[in-house]
Write a protein that holds these residues in place. Structure first.
Motif, mmCIF file in Angstrom:
data_model
loop_
_atom_site.group_PDB
_atom_site.id
_atom_site.type_symbol
_atom_site.label_atom_id
_atom_site.label_comp_id
_atom_site.label_asym_id
_atom_site.label_seq_id
_atom_site.Cartn_x
_atom_site.Cartn_y
_atom_site.Cartn_z
ATOM 1 N N ILE A 11 0.773 -1.173 -0.074
ATOM 2 C CA ILE A 11 0.174 0.079 0.028
ATOM 3 C C ILE A 11 0.773 1.078 0.157
ATOM 4 N N ASP A 12 0.690 2.065 -0.859
ATOM 5 C CA ASP A 12 1.232 3.488 -0.922
ATOM 6 C C ASP A 12 0.402 4.508 -0.290
ATOM 7 N N ILE A 13 0.810 4.733 0.927
ATOM 8 C CA ILE A 13 0.180 5.624 1.751
ATOM 9 C C ILE A 13 0.369 7.322 1.583
ATOM 10 N N TYR B 259 -1.862 3.067 9.022
ATOM 11 C CA TYR B 259 -1.512 1.570 9.185
ATOM 12 C C TYR B 259 -2.583 0.913 10.211
ATOM 13 N N VAL C 177 -5.628 0.128 8.420
ATOM 14 C CA VAL C 177 -5.496 -0.907 7.584
ATOM 15 C C VAL C 177 -5.546 -2.434 8.449
#
Length: 89
Positions: free
Chosen positions: A31-33, A59, A62
Motif C-alpha cells: 500500500i502506498d500511503i 496503518y 488497515v
C-alpha cells in the motif's frame, strides 16, 4: 462490451496463514500511503496537534480491516492493551 477482471493483490488464505507481523509487513509494503497522507496531514495551525503520527493511524486502520476488528472503539482498546499489535502498526 468486454469485461476486465482485475487480479487480486494477495491470496487471502495465504495471507491469513501468515503470522500477524509478517501479514502486516506484506500488506503495508503493498500500500502506498503517500496520497492518503497528503490528504489527511495538517495544513494549518488550527485543529489537531502536529505531533500526531498520521502514518501510524493509517496503518492501524488497515490493520483493523486485516484483523477483522469491527469498530474503531475496539481498535483503540486493542491498541491500548496489546503492545505487540501497537508495535506492528
Amino acid at each position: 462490451m468486454s469485461i476486465i477482471r482485475q487480479g487480486s493483490l494477495f491470496d487471502l488464505q495465504e495471507l491469513y496463514n501468515l503470522e500477524p507481523p509478517h501479514r502486516f509487513e506484506a500488506v503495508f509494503s503493498a500500500i502506498d500511503i503517500d496520497p492518503i497522507l497528503a490528504i489527511v496531514s495538517k495544513k494549518s495551525c488550527y485543529g489537531a496537534p502536529v505531533q500526531l503520527n498520521y502514518p501510524a493511524m493509517i496503518y492501524s486502520l488497515v490493520a483493523r480491516i486485516t484483523e477483522r476488528i469491527p469498530t474503531i472503539k475496539d481498535l483503540v482498546q486493542r491498541l491500548k492493551h496489546d503492545y505487540i499489535f501497537r508495535l506492528d502498526c
